[in-house]
Design a protein around this motif. Structure first.
Motif, PDB file in Angstrom:
ATOM      1  N   UNK A  80       1.047  -1.384  -0.183  1.00 19.89           N
ATOM      2  CA  UNK A  80      -0.035   0.213   0.054  1.00 19.89           C
ATOM      3  C   UNK A  80       0.792   1.025  -0.169  1.00 19.89           C
ATOM      4  N   UNK A  81       2.107   1.262   0.472  1.00 21.34           N
ATOM      5  CA  UNK A  81       2.670   2.088   0.404  1.00 21.34           C
ATOM      6  C   UNK A  81       3.367   2.433  -0.612  1.00 21.34           C
ATOM      7  N   UNK A  82       3.122   1.588  -1.893  1.00 18.55           N
ATOM      8  CA  UNK A  82       4.147   2.428  -3.271  1.00 18.55           C
ATOM      9  C   UNK A  82       3.362   3.112  -3.753  1.00 18.55           C
ATOM     10  N   UNK A  83       3.915   4.059  -4.382  1.00 24.00           N
ATOM     11  CA  UNK A  83       3.263   5.600  -4.757  1.00 24.00           C
ATOM     12  C   UNK A  83       3.123   5.258  -6.840  1.00 24.00           C
ATOM     13  N   UNK A  84       1.712   4.110  -6.206  1.00 25.46           N
ATOM     14  CA  UNK A  84       1.258   3.559  -7.637  1.00 25.46           C
ATOM     15  C   UNK A  84       0.000   3.937  -7.919  1.00 25.46           C
ATOM     16  N   UNK A  85      -0.397   3.443  -9.286  1.00 30.90           N
ATOM     17  CA  UNK A  85      -2.297   3.392  -8.893  1.00 30.90           C
ATOM     18  C   UNK A  85      -2.255   2.666  -8.035  1.00 30.90           C
ATOM     19  N   UNK A  86      -3.739   2.741  -7.891  1.00 30.55           N
ATOM     20  CA  UNK A  86      -4.657   1.917  -6.812  1.00 30.55           C
ATOM     21  C   UNK A  86      -5.316   0.239  -7.445  1.00 30.55           C
ATOM     22  N   UNK A  87      -4.914   0.542  -8.897  1.00 29.58           N
ATOM     23  CA  UNK A  87      -5.439  -0.625  -9.508  1.00 29.58           C
ATOM     24  C   UNK A  87      -4.210  -1.207  -9.518  1.00 29.58           C
ATOM     25  N   UNK A  88      -2.917  -1.057  -9.636  1.00 36.12           N
ATOM     26  CA  UNK A  88      -1.568  -1.980 -10.014  1.00 36.12           C
ATOM     27  C   UNK A  88      -1.498  -2.371  -8.631  1.00 36.12           C
ATOM     28  N   UNK A  89      -1.596  -1.974  -7.055  1.00 31.41           N
ATOM     29  CA  UNK A  89      -1.275  -3.067  -6.101  1.00 31.41           C
ATOM     30  C   UNK A  89      -2.261  -3.445  -5.941  1.00 31.41           C
ATOM     31  N   UNK A  90      -3.206  -3.361  -6.743  1.00 33.21           N
ATOM     32  CA  UNK A  90      -4.504  -4.930  -6.277  1.00 33.21           C
ATOM     33  C   UNK A  90      -3.859  -5.642  -6.747  1.00 33.21           C
ATOM     34  N   UNK A  91      -3.093  -5.429  -8.280  1.00 31.98           N
ATOM     35  CA  UNK A  91      -3.293  -6.497  -8.674  1.00 31.98           C
ATOM     36  C   UNK A  91      -2.091  -7.153  -8.472  1.00 31.98           C
ATOM     37  N   UNK A  92      -0.657  -6.409  -7.867  1.00 33.22           N
ATOM     38  CA  UNK A  92       0.113  -7.106  -7.427  1.00 33.22           C
ATOM     39  C   UNK A  92      -0.093  -8.092  -6.353  1.00 33.22           C
ATOM     40  N   UNK A  93      -1.251  -7.101  -5.233  1.00 32.01           N
ATOM     41  CA  UNK A  93      -1.197  -7.999  -4.110  1.00 32.01           C
ATOM     42  C   UNK A  93      -2.189  -9.490  -4.560  1.00 32.01           C
ATOM     43  N   UNK A  94      -3.145  -9.188  -5.119  1.00 34.66           N
ATOM     44  CA  UNK A  94      -3.824 -10.429  -5.859  1.00 34.66           C
ATOM     45  C   UNK A  94      -2.706 -11.338  -6.043  1.00 34.66           C
ATOM     46  N   UNK A  95      -2.010 -11.290  -7.086  1.00 36.47           N
ATOM     47  CA  UNK A  95      -0.541 -11.499  -7.520  1.00 36.47           C
ATOM     48  C   UNK A  95       0.225 -12.783  -6.823  1.00 36.47           C
ATOM     49  N   UNK A  96       0.559 -12.208  -6.095  1.00 36.46           N
ATOM     50  CA  UNK A  96       1.453 -12.381  -4.859  1.00 36.46           C
ATOM     51  C   UNK A  96       0.841 -13.482  -3.695  1.00 36.46           C
ATOM     52  N   UNK A  97      -0.438 -13.190  -3.404  1.00 39.14           N
ATOM     53  CA  UNK A  97      -1.448 -14.142  -3.124  1.00 39.14           C
ATOM     54  C   UNK A  97      -1.385 -15.403  -3.308  1.00 39.14           C
ATOM     55  N   UNK A  98      -0.977 -15.531  -4.158  1.00 45.22           N
ATOM     56  CA  UNK A  98      -1.420 -16.887  -5.520  1.00 45.22           C
ATOM     57  C   UNK A  98      -0.587 -16.876  -4.887  1.00 45.22           C
ATOM     58  N   UNK A  99       0.775 -16.432  -5.760  1.00 45.40           N
ATOM     59  CA  UNK A  99       2.008 -16.936  -5.949  1.00 45.40           C
ATOM     60  C   UNK A  99       2.422 -17.450  -4.472  1.00 45.40           C
ATOM     61  N   UNK A 100       2.266 -17.056  -3.531  1.00 43.29           N
ATOM     62  CA  UNK A 100       2.672 -17.437  -1.795  1.00 43.29           C
ATOM     63  C   UNK A 100       1.780 -19.227  -2.195  1.00 43.29           C
ATOM     64  N   UNK A 101       0.690 -18.790  -1.864  1.00 44.08           N
ATOM     65  CA  UNK A 101      -0.243 -19.848  -2.111  1.00 44.08           C
ATOM     66  C   UNK A 101       0.646 -21.355  -2.674  1.00 44.08           C
ATOM     67  N   UNK A 102       1.016 -20.636  -4.500  1.00 41.21           N
ATOM     68  CA  UNK A 102       1.879 -22.487  -4.632  1.00 41.21           C
ATOM     69  C   UNK A 102       3.389 -22.595  -4.016  1.00 41.21           C
ATOM     70  N   UNK A 103       3.684 -21.550  -3.408  1.00 39.34           N
ATOM     71  CA  UNK A 103       5.190 -21.380  -2.889  1.00 39.34           C
ATOM     72  C   UNK A 103       4.143 -22.507  -1.570  1.00 39.34           C
ATOM     73  N   UNK A 104       3.990 -22.126  -1.431  1.00 35.80           N
ATOM     74  CA  UNK A 104       3.122 -23.087  -0.625  1.00 35.80           C
ATOM     75  C   UNK A 104       3.139 -25.008  -0.499  1.00 35.80           C
ATOM     76  N   UNK A 105       2.104 -24.729  -1.166  1.00 35.79           N
ATOM     77  CA  UNK A 105       1.805 -26.086  -1.897  1.00 35.79           C
ATOM     78  C   UNK A 105       3.372 -27.089  -2.337  1.00 35.79           C
TER      79      UNK A 105
END
Length: 399
Positions: free
Chosen positions: A74-99
């Protein structure tokens, strides 16, 4: 990508091999058992090394994942839409890392060959499912997420190098069960071939015994044919034939004594008598022999007053011979029915049929033996080739 292509490493050029061991075929199983024991001991070392590596990798990866989770997107100085995409992608990526991590730790580590297959699939699945989310997340957190990726990539390289260095052990673990399976097949072929050989020997003995039976039967027939009883019967048959021939001559002579022209002239108006005259005239031999006493003919001759004493005498002689011949034929028939050679000849026919069937059975067994021999030769060749791949050369003592 993280896909290791572990199976591809075996297509690389192999290093120079040491001088192959020379092994007698009779010693190959012991040699294989020793090779298998060495390979299994090495396998345990490799698997233990893998367990330690995975444990260390998991610990290091958890540290890197923790860093990723603590990033303040959230502290990143980018558009909110970009933050949402990165946040969601990170969550998904971490799920697959965990698997990925769980599967890595849970996969069985008792069989190296199975582990290679399992680990290859784990990396392949992770690469396929996580790649897109990784690409999207790197937009804002490239360095931190790259550290996780690099850790996984390093593990992949570790496995590739480890399996490459231990290719000989892996190859041995793969080949030995195949060779042992071929040995089991070879032993089965040997057992089956021994049974076939025993059946062929038994069949040969049966053929020999049956031929001997035929020989004995033929000898018995020859013995019977030289016996006095048999010779006497043959003589009686010949005498009966001669008597029959003489009878036919006598009947021909009798016919010459009868004036059929006069008979026809006298009885031309009597249809019944004319039919009798016609039968005798046209087929005297058969008609005369058919009429047991020829009384009809004699009566006809007497009525015509041409029944001379010579005709009467000749007729009586012929009838007497007919009775004698009939009696002799009955005796010959009874003797023929009792003839032991007939029974023996029937037995010989059956014996010949048995010999044919036994030879057919032997041919079938021989073909089976040849087929098993071909399979045996092919199996031995395959065992030789597989043994050579393990550094051995078969020399002597082939089964």
């Amino acid at each position: 990508t993280y896909l290791m292509g572990i199976l591809d490493i075996f297509r690389k050029k192999k290093p120079a091999e040491p001088e192959p061991e020379k092994i007698a075929f009779s010693e190959i199983e012991n040699w294989l058992n020793n090779k298998a024991k060495e390979a299994r001991e090495k396998e345990k070392e490799i698997l233990e090394s893998i367990k330690q590596k995975i444990s260390l990798f998991t610990s290091e990866l958890n540290t890197k994942v923790k860093v990723l989770k603590e990033i303040d997107i959230e502290s990143k100085k980018v558009e909110d839409r970009a933050k949402i995409i990165v946040k969601q992608s990170l969550e998904k990526y971490l799920i697959y890392v965990d698997i990925f991590t769980k599967e890595l730790n849970q996969t069985e580590k008792q069989d190296l060959q199975q582990f290679i297959k399992d680990i290859n699939k784990i990396f392949s699945d992770f690469d396929k499912h996580s790649y897109l989310f990784y690409q999207r997340a790197t937009f804002l957190i490239g360095d931190q997420i790259a550290a996780v990726k690099q850790g996984i990539s390093n593990l992949s390289q570790y496995f590739t190098q480890l399996f490459n260095e231990n290719q000989k052990t892996i190859n041995t673990l793969e080949k030995i069960p195949q060779i042992q399976s071929k040995f089991n097949q070879l032993n089965k072929i040997k057992t089956t071939t021994n049974k076939i050989n025993l059946e062929i020997t038994t069949t040969d003995e049966k053929i020999k015994t049956t031929i001997e039976k035929e020989k004995n039967a033929l000898q018995e027939i020859e013995k019977i044919k030289t016996s006095q009883d048999y010779l006497d019967n043959l003589k009686k048959q010949e005498q009966t034939k001669l008597a029959q021939d003489q009878l036919e001559k006598d009947i021909k002579e009798l016919r010459k004594l009868i004036d059929f022209k006069k008979l026809s002239s006298l009885f031309h108006s009597d249809e019944k008598k004319m039919n009798l005259i016609k039968n005798y005239k046209e087929n005297f031999q058969a008609t005369f022999q058919k009429d047991s006493q020829n009384q009809a003919l004699l009566d006809l001759l007497s009525e015509a007053k041409i029944n001379t004493s010579l005709i009467q005498q000749k007729t009586e002689q012929i009838n007497t011979k007919k009775q004698e011949i009939a009696k002799a034929k009955n005796e010959n028939k009874e003797a023929a029915q009792k003839d032991p050679t007939k029974t023996l000849l029937k037995e010989i026919e059956k014996i010949k049929s048995d010999i044919t069937n036994l030879n057919t059975e032997k041919d079938r067994l021989t073909k089976r033996k040849t087929n098993h021999q071909q399979i045996k030769n092919t199996t031995i060749t395959e065992i030789k080739q597989e043994t050579e791949s393990l550094g051995g050369v078969l020399v002597v003592g082939i089964l």
